[in-house]
Design an enzyme around this catalytic site. Structure first.
Site, PDB file in Angstrom:
ATOM      1  N   LEU A  58       0.845  -1.195   0.000  1.00 37.64           N
ATOM      2  CA  LEU A  58       0.000   0.000   0.000  1.00 37.64           C
ATOM      3  C   LEU A  58       0.886   1.252   0.000  1.00 37.64           C
ATOM      4  CD1 LEU A  58      -2.603  -1.056   2.735  1.00 37.64           C
ATOM      5  CD2 LEU A  58      -2.786  -1.393   0.273  1.00 37.64           C
ATOM      6  N   GLU A  78       3.847   3.972  -0.220  1.00 37.71           N
ATOM      7  CA  GLU A  78       4.907   4.277  -1.183  1.00 37.71           C
ATOM      8  C   GLU A  78       5.887   5.245  -0.537  1.00 37.71           C
ATOM      9  OE1 GLU A  78       3.088   5.697  -4.773  1.00 37.71           O
ATOM     10  OE2 GLU A  78       2.072   3.775  -5.129  1.00 37.71           O
ATOM     11  N   GLU A 136      -0.508   0.810  10.435  1.00 43.68           N
ATOM     12  CA  GLU A 136      -1.971   0.681  10.381  1.00 43.68           C
ATOM     13  C   GLU A 136      -2.683   1.970  10.770  1.00 43.68           C
ATOM     14  OE1 GLU A 136      -3.468  -1.984   9.172  1.00 43.68           O
ATOM     15  OE2 GLU A 136      -1.578  -3.071   8.966  1.00 43.68           O
ATOM     16  N   SER A 159      -1.194   7.620  14.966  1.00 49.21           N
ATOM     17  CA  SER A 159      -2.102   8.086  16.019  1.00 49.21           C
ATOM     18  C   SER A 159      -2.887   9.319  15.562  1.00 49.21           C
ATOM     19  CB  SER A 159      -1.313   8.408  17.287  1.00 49.21           C
ATOM     20  OG  SER A 159      -0.821   7.205  17.847  1.00 49.21           O
TER      21      SER A 159
END
Lengths: 261, 386
Positions: free
Chosen positions: B124, B126, B365, B368
């Site tokens: 995902l 780059e 993922e 924050s």
């Protein structure tokens, strides 16, 4: 080939076990209950027979309804079915009483081989496998560190202090295994999920036609009169090396005194 | 109110905890520091069935609920967070295939991926686009029965051995809004024009390899378009990767538990001024805060995972759990290091690894700050917290 694996629910081996002063049995409230770790070696051996010889394996447990998770735990290793003997009259049975119940429960099943752990981590009497074999009139091959089946013959390496003996018999037979026999697998997640739906039959002493005058705390041949806490651990001896070599002599003397060498 | 795991979830936890104690924890420090590949641990996790953690049972997987899924990552991370990485990425890639793959794509990939015969990766991020995922530039141009792929992806876990790599690409650069021009392609790393870098040197998160992957005129069969329809890639990724927040939240709690356990063990054994340091209030205050925040984090990820399992929208809950747990793990790892004093700085103790592993939890993922924005948008849109 049909294999039966009797298992036991025991207090967590690593936990501090207590005796309930009222009925002089293990206090089950004070420590978590688990599948006896020695049974895992018996289960692994049965799983190997299942994988190599397509054996059908049933787990057997004598214990209250609350012990059912232990049967499911055993099934999660991949065993086929479970039988649980649940009866209040069993409470407080000694090794002989337990062997009576197990022998009846085993006799009610068809089997070629019974695989026990050689001892449980709570009582550690090592009596039950041999007692069950005696009651059933079957060969007892105890303390097995290696097991081979060839047709209707079984060969085990029976462990003792100086090595092992090669013991053979015909099937059906009763075996107890020691921890050196294998390295138990972990239950897979699939096994855990499948354990819920494996067949589990519950039997009472009445179903099994057990003579209740031989079981339970009132009929136990072994009686506990007194118990006390384990004595506190004594501090170890510290040997200090002053550079003269005296410490080495002291260590050697200690090893000889304790008969380690 | 129920705060209990089911019997099955407890059984999962017990097996994983034992596996982690017996097979991961004893070797974690040596293998992490020496850069040794954790082959035996990976094999063990495959035997437990964990490669199929989110794969449907019909393809040989476990199709676990989100709570059970989180338990796996918490328990592994308590022993060695890096190990959780390869499984986490793989599980998310399989989730994309499960949720959005065509029947043919699922049949071609999921049985092997669930059994651990193959491992998958995700491309995902780059070099020039991370949080701004719609700003990616890797381009896929349709040419007959293939797409021609050009661009560079980075931070790909597992890439060196992955088959396939699920890659987010631009299929329509003119689309408005931009996300409608993005698609996911299932790319075989062995194709001509795929170049995979060595393991990217990094602060922590060792045990799992991270790579940069360059695509130069790579011809990918058109049948490798996830779901068979262009323009859905961004939505597919956002949807299937939401469980990744539960994954990171649970990993953070595992890491915090390891930090806490190490701090308590050290504080009760280390003496200063004639007393175990656990008797000093300065240490007690730290331990109390760690334990309290740890428990709050645990409850929060359980709550978020349960919201996912209940169905319906849960990005507010998973966003909060990921934000709180990752920041909490950072604090816990630093506190544990401080409790250890000079030894905490030494590689002879485990806590320095926890301190090096923790920052990734607040970056991967969704950083924050990105999560704060996700949360704020839901709140402003009127979502109630109850």
């Amino acid at each position: 080939m049909k294999v039966l694996v009797p298992v036991k629910r025991v207090p967590d081996t690593a936990g501090e076990k207590k005796i309930d002063p009222n009925d002089r049995t293990v206090d089950r409230e004070s420590v978590e209950s688990v599948l006896c770790p020695v049974n895992e070696f018996a289960i692994e051996e049965a799983m190997r027979l299942k994988e190599q010889q397509d054996a059908e394996v049933t787990v057997l447990l004598v214990g209250p309804e609350s012990a059912q998770p232990v049967v499911r735990k055993a099934l999660s290793y991949g065993l086929d079915a479970g039988v649980q003997v649940v009866d209040d009259a069993v409470v407080g049975s000694d090794a002989l009483g337990t062997a009576e119940v197990l022998a009846k429960a085993l006799a009610a099943e068809e089997f070629d081989l019974v695989i026990f752990g050689n001892q449980s981590t709570d009582a550690r009497t090592c009596l039950v496998p041999a007692a069950v074999a005696e009651i059933l009139g079957l060969p007892a091959l105890t303390y097995a560190r290696h097991l081979e089946i060839d047709g209707d013959q079984i060969t085990v390496h029976r462990e003792h202090e100086e090595g092992w003996d090669v013991v053979e018999s015909s099937l059906p037979a009763v075996v107890s295994v020691v921890e050196a026999i294998n390295e138990p697998r972990y239950p897979s997640f699939k096994g855990i999920m499948a354990a819920k739906s494996k067949p589990l039959e519950v039997r009472s002493l009445d179903d099994l036609d057990v003579d209740t005058s031989r079981v339970g705390s009132d009929n136990a041949a072994a009686i506990m009169y007194e118990f006390r806490d384990r004595p506190p651990k004594e501090p170890g001896t510290i040997v200090e090396d002053d550079g003269s070599g005296a410490a080495a002599t002291q260590l050697a003397d200690w090893l000889v005194e304790k008969k380690f060498v | 109110m129920e705060f209990e795991l089911s019997e099955e979830q407890r059984a999962f936890r017990d097996v994983l905890r034992r596996f982690a104690d017996e097979r991961i924890a004893p070797v974690a420090r040596d293998w992490e520091l020496s850069g040794r590949h954790p082959t035996e641990i990976v094999d063990g996790l495959a035997e437990l069935g964990l490669f199929g953690i989110l794969v449907p049972e019909e393809y040989g997987g476990l199709a676990l609920d989100a709570v059970s899924y989180g338990i796996v990552f918490e328990e592994i991370s308590r022993a060695w967070m890096g190990i959780a990485g390869f499984l986490g990425t793989h599980s998310l890639a399989t989730n994309l295939l499960t949720r959005f793959g065509t029947d043919e794509q699922r049949r071609a990939h999921l049985p092997d991926l669930a059994a651990g015969r193959r491992i998958s990766a995700l491309g995902l991020t780059e070099p020039g686009a991370g949080s701004d995922l719609q700003g990616i530039t890797t381009r896929a141009v349709r040419d007959g029965d293939a797409y021609v792929l050009n661009g560079v992806k980075t931070w790909l876990t597992n890439a060196a051995i992955a088959e396939p790599i699920v890659v987010l690409v631009v299929t329509d650069p003119t689309a408005e809004p931009r996300h409608r021009g993005l698609s996911l392609l299932l790319v075989d790393a062995g194709l001509d024009g795929v170049e995979i870098s060595g393991d990217i040197p990094k602060l922590g998160y060792h045990g799992t390899s991270s790579h940069e992957v360059a695509f130069t005129d790579v011809r990918v069969p058109a049948t490798a378009l996830l779901g068979g329809e262009e323009g859905l890639g961004f939505k597919q990724a956002v949807s299937a990767l939401e469980i990744g927040r539960v994954n990171i939240a649970a990993r953070s709690v595992g890491l915090a538990r390891a930090s806490y356990d190490a701090a308590v063990a050290y504080a009760t054994q280390r003496e200063a001024f004639g007393h175990p340091i656990a008797e000093f209030q300065a240490i007690q205050l730290k331990l109390a805060d760690m334990a309290t925040e740890l428990q709050a984090g645990r409850l929060m990820w359980h709550w978020a995972a349960a919201a996912m399992d209940a169905g319906g929208r849960s990005d507010l809950q998973t966003g909060m759990a990921k934000l709180y747990c990752s920041e909490m793990a950072l604090r816990a790892s630093l506190t544990a290091l401080r409790v250890h004093g000079g030894y905490g700085f030494s590689q002879e103790f485990e806590v320095e690894r926890y301190y090096r592993d923790a920052p990734l939890m607040a970056i991967g993922e969704g950083t924050s700050d990105i999560l704060r924005i996700v949360i704020a948008r839901r709140l402003i849109a009127g979502e109630a917290l109850s």
